[in-house]
Structures are given as C-alpha cells and as structure tokens.
Design an enzyme around this catalytic site. Structure first.
Site, short mmCIF file in Angstrom:
data_model
loop_
_atom_site.label_atom_id
_atom_site.label_comp_id
_atom_site.label_asym_id
_atom_site.label_seq_id
_atom_site.Cartn_x
_atom_site.Cartn_y
_atom_site.Cartn_z
N ARG A 185 -27.96 21.98 -11.84
CA ARG A 185 -28.17 21.11 -10.67
C ARG A 185 -28.60 21.95 -9.47
O ARG A 185 -27.99 22.98 -9.18
CB ARG A 185 -26.88 20.39 -10.27
N TYR B 159 -16.68 23.07 -8.33
CA TYR B 159 -15.87 22.03 -7.67
C TYR B 159 -14.39 22.32 -7.89
O TYR B 159 -13.99 22.82 -8.94
CB TYR B 159 -16.16 20.65 -8.28
N HIS C 68 -22.70 15.76 -1.85
CA HIS C 68 -22.53 14.33 -2.09
C HIS C 68 -22.09 13.66 -0.80
O HIS C 68 -21.24 14.18 -0.07
CB HIS C 68 -21.48 14.08 -3.17
N TYR D 185 -25.05 24.63 -10.11
CA TYR D 185 -24.10 24.70 -11.24
C TYR D 185 -24.71 24.12 -12.50
O TYR D 185 -25.56 23.23 -12.44
CB TYR D 185 -22.78 24.00 -10.89
N HIS E 85 -26.46 20.85 -3.70
CA HIS E 85 -26.47 19.52 -3.07
C HIS E 85 -25.10 19.23 -2.48
O HIS E 85 -24.10 19.86 -2.86
CB HIS E 85 -26.84 18.43 -4.08
#
Ligand SMILES: [Fe+2]
Length: 246
Positions: free
Chosen positions: A167, A118, A172, A157, A170
C-alpha cells in the site's frame, strides 16, 4: 457505488420533505472491484435498500467540541517520548458542495507508524511498533471549517492482496459532516508516491480527477523551519468535486 437516490425523503406523514444526500455517479469506487480481492467477499449481492432520510439522519450528529483535547490532534505528544519518523503538519478545510466551510465537524484519523505498522491486534507486518505512537487522532473543524493535525509520515506496508503488494503511504479519515448521511470514510495519499500507480485501492476510483483529489499537496507555507514538513488537504463532502468515499 453507482446507485442514485431520490432527492427528497418523507418523514412518514408525507407533510415534511427533507433533503437527502446523493452519491455522484462514476466518482466513488465500485463495491466489487476485481483488483481489490477482498471486495469479492464483502460486497452486497442484492440491490441496496435505500432507507428514507428522516430527521435523525439529516440533523445529527451534534457533537460538542469539549469532547476533544489539543493532544488528540497532535499524534506526536500522546506519550512520554517522541515517536520515530518524519514529523508532518497536515491541515485543510472541510467544505460543502458550494465551497462553503463546514464548521464543528468531527474528523478522526488513523495510520501506521513510520515503519508501516499499525498498532492493531490483526496487524501481521513484521515491522517494529513505536512505543510513542498510537496512530490515532481527532479534531473538530473551527468556524472556518479548518482542521490541523501534527503527526508522523506513515510508511508503506505489504497487504497480501497479490504478489509483492504494497500500500502507498496513506492516512485514513472519517468525517461525520453536517449529518450522519454525509459520513465519509476515505484515505489521503502523499504526492509523488511511486506506489500509487500500482495500488488497486487507489485505482479502484474510476475517475482520474477524483483520484487526484485524494492526494494532499506539499505546502512550503505550512512547513515549519527546523521542525516539520507541511501538507494541505481539503475535503469536500458532496457535489461534483466531492472527496471520494470508500
Ligand atoms: Fe491502511
């Protein structure tokens, strides 16, 4: 959340009854889930205080589509160069509990880059940033409730929840729906991801069918030759087939 709310609320004068929006029991994840460690620290310790839904809650927001530009929905064209990774088209509809399309709904997305990182000051993952990718997009549904993003396949990640915790890839999502009280914050996953059975956040959703509704479909019809893979994902704001909220 397992609390059922009343189906009517009053404006104060008790003259005008307004609909409120229920959260189906057993569909959404519990606020405290043992496998998802940080929920132990942040879930409410007292019963929820259910506020009446007044006009503001059931009639807003009213967002103008002039707030959104075409670039907002194409995360691959927000910088001078193209981002690294697998280009994807992600499209679908926003529907209400009767399957009717919901137009004029603001959808906001955020995601990692192709390396699973991110762009955020609290990010710890030692994967490279991509100077051509912010991972943030916005769109407003059209008259048929449709949305469409062009983006990059996000990466998995590590997240430190337990030993060797990763994770699944995905994206969000945040939606405002027809009213503030219909706001959904959720995550969309990709089909066939081997990390899904191991992920405490995905598996905190108690209902198997509800979990499956968080996974997009690979869509060959949306896939564009020589350019991008396509995935479709419909979002249902409420009702028995509602998309899971966080
Ligand atoms: Fe995430």
């Amino acid at each position: 959340m397992t609390t059922e709310v009343s189906t009517t609320a009053f404006t104060g004068s008790s003259e005008l009854a307004l609909p409120s929006y229920e959260r189906p029991l057993g569909v959404h994840p519990p606020l405290d889930f043992a496998g998802y460690r940080s929920t132990a620290l942040r879930h409410p310790k007292h019963p929820l205080v259910l506020l009446p839904h007044r006009l503001t809650e059931v009639t807003g927001p009213l967002l103008g589509d002039d707030l959104i530009t075409a670039t907002d929905a194409d995360l691959t064209t927000q910088h001078a160069g193209e981002p690294q990774g697998q280009r994807i088209i992600l499209a679908g509809r926003v529907l209400d509990s009767d399957g009717r399309p919901v137009p004029d709904t603001l959808i906001e997305i955020w995601q990692t880059n192709a390396a699973g990182r991110y762009r955020h000051w609290r990010e710890h993952h030692p994967a490279p940033l991509d100077p051509n990718f912010d991972g943030i997009g916005r769109a407003i549904t059209d008259s048929a409730g449709r949305y469409r993003f062009v983006t990059i396949q996000p990466g998995a990640y590590p997240w430190g929840n337990h030993h060797n915790a990763w994770r699944p890839a995905h994206i969000h999502f945040s939606l405002f729906g027809r009213a503030f009280t219909q706001r959904i914050v959720t995550q969309m996953y990709f089909p066939g991801d081997p990390l899904l059975p191991l992920d405490p956040i995905f598996n905190s959703v108690p209902d198997e069918k509800a979990r499956q509704r968080m996974i997009a479909d690979f869509d060959m019809n949306l896939t564009q030759p020589e350019w991008a893979l396509g995935y479709t994902w419909d979002i249902v704001l409420r009702g028995r087939t509602a998309t899971v909220f966080e």
